[in-house]
Motif scaffolding. Structure first.
Motif, PDB file in Angstrom:
ATOM      1  N   TYR A 133       0.835  -1.203   0.000  1.00 15.01           N
ATOM      2  CA  TYR A 133       0.000   0.000   0.000  1.00 15.01           C
ATOM      3  C   TYR A 133       0.874   1.259   0.000  1.00 15.01           C
ATOM      4  CZ  TYR A 133      -3.604   3.363   1.237  1.00 15.01           C
ATOM      5  OH  TYR A 133      -4.459   4.442   1.225  1.00 15.01           O
ATOM      6  N   VAL A 134       1.919   1.264   0.816  1.00 11.63           N
ATOM      7  CA  VAL A 134       2.793   2.425   0.887  1.00 11.63           C
ATOM      8  C   VAL A 134       3.496   2.648  -0.446  1.00 11.63           C
ATOM      9  CG1 VAL A 134       4.863   3.391   1.972  1.00 11.63           C
ATOM     10  CG2 VAL A 134       3.127   2.264   3.380  1.00 11.63           C
ATOM     11  N   ASP A 135       4.008   1.570  -1.055  1.00 13.63           N
ATOM     12  CA  ASP A 135       4.696   1.699  -2.359  1.00 13.63           C
ATOM     13  C   ASP A 135       3.740   2.200  -3.437  1.00 13.63           C
ATOM     14  OD1 ASP A 135       7.114   0.860  -1.314  1.00 13.63           O
ATOM     15  OD2 ASP A 135       6.783  -1.255  -1.821  1.00 13.63           O
ATOM     16  N   MET A 136       2.500   1.702  -3.410  1.00 14.44           N
ATOM     17  CA  MET A 136       1.505   2.148  -4.378  1.00 14.44           C
ATOM     18  C   MET A 136       1.212   3.636  -4.206  1.00 14.44           C
ATOM     19  SD  MET A 136      -2.520   1.088  -4.678  1.00 14.44           S
ATOM     20  CE  MET A 136      -2.833   1.910  -3.110  1.00 14.44           C
ATOM     21  N   THR A 137       1.084   4.070  -2.953  1.00  9.24           N
ATOM     22  CA  THR A 137       0.797   5.482  -2.687  1.00  9.24           C
ATOM     23  C   THR A 137       1.959   6.379  -3.113  1.00  9.24           C
ATOM     24  OG1 THR A 137      -0.595   4.846  -0.803  1.00  9.24           O
ATOM     25  CG2 THR A 137       0.114   7.142  -0.917  1.00  9.24           C
ATOM     26  N   LEU A 138       3.176   5.930  -2.836  1.00 13.30           N
ATOM     27  CA  LEU A 138       4.349   6.707  -3.261  1.00 13.30           C
ATOM     28  C   LEU A 138       4.410   6.823  -4.787  1.00 13.30           C
ATOM     29  CD1 LEU A 138       7.047   5.330  -0.786  1.00 13.30           C
ATOM     30  CD2 LEU A 138       6.069   7.632  -0.822  1.00 13.30           C
ATOM     31  N   GLN A 139       4.021   5.746  -5.469  1.00 15.24           N
ATOM     32  CA  GLN A 139       3.998   5.778  -6.932  1.00 15.24           C
ATOM     33  C   GLN A 139       2.925   6.738  -7.420  1.00 15.24           C
ATOM     34  OE1 GLN A 139       6.165   4.063  -9.083  1.00 15.24           O
ATOM     35  NE2 GLN A 139       5.208   5.496 -10.533  1.00 15.24           N
ATOM     36  N   ASN A 140       1.778   6.751  -6.754  1.00 17.95           N
ATOM     37  CA  ASN A 140       0.710   7.687  -7.117  1.00 17.95           C
ATOM     38  C   ASN A 140       1.154   9.132  -6.925  1.00 17.95           C
ATOM     39  OD1 ASN A 140      -1.053   5.610  -7.751  1.00 17.95           O
ATOM     40  ND2 ASN A 140      -2.010   5.581  -5.718  1.00 17.95           N
ATOM     41  N   ILE A 141       1.886   9.373  -5.850  1.00 15.36           N
ATOM     42  CA  ILE A 141       2.389  10.722  -5.584  1.00 15.36           C
ATOM     43  C   ILE A 141       3.371  11.137  -6.686  1.00 15.36           C
ATOM     44  CG2 ILE A 141       3.798  12.104  -4.008  1.00 15.36           C
ATOM     45  CD1 ILE A 141       2.604  10.445  -1.706  1.00 15.36           C
ATOM     46  N   GLU A 142       4.237  10.200  -7.070  1.00 19.07           N
ATOM     47  CA  GLU A 142       5.212  10.474  -8.125  1.00 19.07           C
ATOM     48  C   GLU A 142       4.529  10.771  -9.450  1.00 19.07           C
ATOM     49  OE1 GLU A 142       8.887   8.121 -10.348  1.00 19.07           O
ATOM     50  OE2 GLU A 142       8.375   7.628  -8.258  1.00 19.07           O
ATOM     51  N   ASN A 143       3.357  10.132  -9.659  1.00 17.64           N
ATOM     52  CA  ASN A 143       2.597  10.330 -10.899  1.00 17.64           C
ATOM     53  C   ASN A 143       1.723  11.577 -10.858  1.00 17.64           C
ATOM     54  OD1 ASN A 143       3.707   7.964 -11.897  1.00 17.64           O
ATOM     55  ND2 ASN A 143       1.957   6.693 -11.267  1.00 17.64           N
ATOM     56  N   GLY A 144       1.757  12.280  -9.719  1.00 20.63           N
ATOM     57  CA  GLY A 144       0.956  13.501  -9.598  1.00 20.63           C
ATOM     58  C   GLY A 144      -0.488  13.250  -9.227  1.00 20.63           C
TER      59      GLY A 144
END
Length: 316
Positions: A133-144
């Motif tokens: 979940y944390v990795d997915m959220t960090l990826q979402n943040i990186e994607n804007g």
């Protein structure tokens, strides 16, 4: 008559009436009616001569229990569907106001613990929320798209899944009261730590304001209902732990009835919160003012329905 003499004279009869309440389902209506008449007579005497005594409180509770058993099979009118939420739930919330306070304090402290833990250890959220979940959220943040987790899936499917899950969680917190109120408090603690870590994680990513607008759009109702569910579990658990002047079984049954009424009263709240999360939270492009209005409106409803209105009902 002195109070001690009054108690000694009637104590055996009152104990028999406790047994009548426990076995009300197999007791004839005439026996219940006679017991109720007898206990209300004793209650009237006690209210006249010992108005501030614990024995008066005990007799009042016993009379109420008998009254409820006599009328529990009374044919209900359709208006009960309305009065249940407009009268019965608020009245029960007033009676459980101490349990509600305990539930809120447990949850608030656990949120603080989760927040402080995440602040001092950025990997704490991985322990609580999971690496995926944390990795997915960090990826979402990186994607804007930091709130992209709320965009997944069909709105209706998401609404149903979220609502069912939240109702299930609330009933688990309530049912844990069977194993004492400590267990309900433990599940409240778990949820609070998770929320504290989750919210602090977004602040650490520089997205505190945006995350609060998204999370609390539905979370104001959802979290409030979980705290109320905690109060229901504590009410049932305390009935088992602290029977007072009742037998432990009778006290537990009274606590369970009170808790069940509270927990059923949260279901519409969870449905509305699930609807907001499924259909509205995903729209992060909506104006901040609109989302703040929903959040503040939800908070106003919670404060009115669970705090102000129950107190107002009992001050009339």
């Amino acid at each position: 008559m002195k109070e001690v003499s009054f108690i000694r004279q009637h104590i055996d009869k009152w104990r028999e009436m406790e047994t009548v309440v426990e076995n009300a389902s197999v007791t004839s209506p005439d026996v219940l009616a006679d017991a109720y008449t007898d206990i209300t007579s004793d209650l009237a005497f006690a209210q006249t001569h010992y108005p501030h005594s614990r024995i008066t409180v005990y007799l009042n509770n016993l009379a109420s229990a008998l009254h409820n058993e006599i009328y529990r099979n009374k044919r209900e009118k359709w208006s009960r569907m309305i009065t249940y939420w407009t009268r019965e739930v608020p009245q029960t919330m007033y009676e459980a106001r101490k349990e509600l306070l305990y539930s809120f304090l447990i949850f608030a402290v656990s949120v603080l613990i989760g927040s402080v833990s995440q602040y001092h250890d950025v990997d704490f959220s991985r322990l609580i929320l999971g690496h995926e979940y944390v990795d997915m959220t960090l990826q979402n943040i990186e994607n804007g798209e930091p709130m992209a987790v709320y965009n997944g899936g069909n709105e209706t499917s998401m609404f149903l899944h979220i609502t069912i899950n939240n109702v299930f969680v609330s009933f688990v917190i309530f049912v844990m009261g069977v194993l004492t109120s400590v267990m309900s408090g433990y599940y409240l603690f778990q949820n609070g730590v998770m929320l504290g870590a989750f919210q602090t994680f977004f602040f650490q990513q520089g997205l505190g304001y945006e995350s609060m607008l998204a999370i609390w759009l539905h979370g104001t109702l959802e979290i409030s209902a979980i705290i109320v569910a905690g109060a229901a579990g504590i009410a049932m658990g305390n009935g088992w732990l602290f029977p007072g002047t009742y037998s432990r079984l009778v006290s537990f049954r009274r606590g369970a009835k009170r808790g069940l009424k509270i927990i059923i009263g949260t279901v519409p709240i969870f449905i509305i919160a699930g609807f907001i999360e499924g259909f509205f939270t995903r729209h992060t492009e909506w104006p901040d003012a609109l989302r703040l209005t929903v959040i503040l409106g939800s908070l106003a409803f919670v404060l009115f329905y669970y705090l102000w209105y129950p107190r107002k009902m009992n001050s009339i």
